[in-house]
Design an enzyme around this catalytic site. Structure first.
Site, PDB file in Angstrom:
ATOM      1  N   LYS A  45      -0.599  13.078  -7.378  1.00 20.47           N
ATOM      2  CA  LYS A  45      -1.792  12.781  -6.573  1.00 20.47           C
ATOM      3  C   LYS A  45      -2.320  14.091  -5.990  1.00 20.47           C
ATOM      4  O   LYS A  45      -1.571  14.842  -5.340  1.00 20.47           O
ATOM      5  CB  LYS A  45      -1.395  11.824  -5.453  1.00 20.47           C
ATOM      6  CG  LYS A  45      -2.504  10.939  -4.947  1.00 20.47           C
ATOM      7  CD  LYS A  45      -1.927  10.083  -3.828  1.00 20.47           C
ATOM      8  CE  LYS A  45      -2.766   8.899  -3.484  1.00 20.47           C
ATOM      9  NZ  LYS A  45      -2.292   8.262  -2.253  1.00 20.47           N
TER      10      LYS A  45
HETATM   11  C1  E4P Z   1      -4.270   5.499  -1.288  1.00 24.61           C
HETATM   12  O1  E4P Z   1      -3.787   6.071  -2.241  1.00 24.61           O
HETATM   13  C2  E4P Z   1      -3.974   5.826   0.109  1.00 24.61           C
HETATM   14  O2  E4P Z   1      -2.597   6.051   0.225  1.00 24.61           O
HETATM   15  C3  E4P Z   1      -4.319   4.726   1.074  1.00 24.61           C
HETATM   16  O3  E4P Z   1      -4.939   3.641   0.447  1.00 24.61           O
HETATM   17  C4  E4P Z   1      -4.883   5.153   2.371  1.00 24.61           C
HETATM   18  O4  E4P Z   1      -5.131   4.020   3.145  1.00 24.61           O
HETATM   19  P1  E4P Z   1      -5.427   4.083   4.716  1.00 24.61           P
HETATM   20  O5  E4P Z   1      -6.857   4.455   4.901  1.00 24.61           O
HETATM   21  O6  E4P Z   1      -5.142   2.694   5.180  1.00 24.61           O
HETATM   22  O7  E4P Z   1      -4.487   5.095   5.292  1.00 24.61           O
END
Ligand code: E4P
Length: 214
Positions: free
Chosen positions: A82
């Protein structure tokens, strides 16, 4: 549509995987910090349950990001690296494409960012809809626009709707043709329930009990 779980908790992955509905996992540094467990060990355990586990690089410069991408991708064939949506991140995506390392671009908040990440070779992009909603914008509108653009071209990049907050986000994403939704555990556990299902089952079981007594 594929369903991923957004967590760094292995037990949660195991539970949802046991339902037979789980296609992948997304983690991020905040989720990993919250659980407080060893990152590599966590990712490797998750890879036993699903074919796609996103592990986020924490470096911000290309040279270091490259090293982390090489390292994470060597852990397990199910690891997806990522990468944040920055210029250094774009360079890293391009590098990973050349090295055949699977990537997910995180922190996407605009269609321009989505297009750039796809062109740089991202296998997945993650638009964060909940955070846009939190900022007073319409997160789902971004998904609509991205899917419109995707329908005009032949990008291989799959769209992961991220930062989902409630079951309706998943329904709306599916209606717009998003490839994947990544969902927190607490939202996942809301999916199977419906008041009429609960009431209906209670009635069936009571009627059955009465027949046994008769
Ligand atoms: C996605 O890959 C992220 O880890 C995640 O969806 C972030 O979500 P949040 O805005 O609830 O922290």
């Amino acid at each position: 549509m594929k369903l991923f779980i957004d967590t760094a908790n292995v037990d949660q992955v195991a539970e949802i995987a046991s339902w037979g509905v789980l296609d992948g996992v997304t983690t991020n540094p905040s989720l990993v910090a919250k659980e407080g467990n060893d990152f590599k060990e966590t990712v490797m355990k998750m890879c036993e349950y699903v074919p796609c586990v996103s592990a986020q690089v924490t470096a911000t410069e290309f040279e270091e990001m490259k090293k982390q991408a090489d390292e994470y991708s060597s852990w397990h064939e199910h690891v997806t690296v990522k990468v944040p949506m920055t210029i250094e991140g774009l360079k890293t995506l391009n590098y990973c494409r050349e090295k055949n390392i699977t990537t997910n671009t995180t922190l996407i908040f605009s269609v321009n960012q989505a297009i750039l990440a796809a062109k740089a070779g991202a296998n997945y992009i993650s638009p964060f809809i909940g955070r846009l909603d939190d900022a007073g914008q319409d997160g789902m509108e971004l998904i609509k626009e991205i899917m419109e653009v995707w329908s005009n071209y032949d990008f291989d990049t799959e769209v992961i709707v991220a930062s989902t907050r409630h079951p309706r986000h998943i329904v709306e994403s599916a209606k717009k043709g998003a490839h994947i939704c990544t969902v927190p555990y607490g939202v996942f556990t809301k999916f199977p329930s419906h008041t009429l299902t609960t009431m209906g089952l209670d009635r069936f079981l009571k009627d059955w009990e009465n027949v046994q007594k008769a």
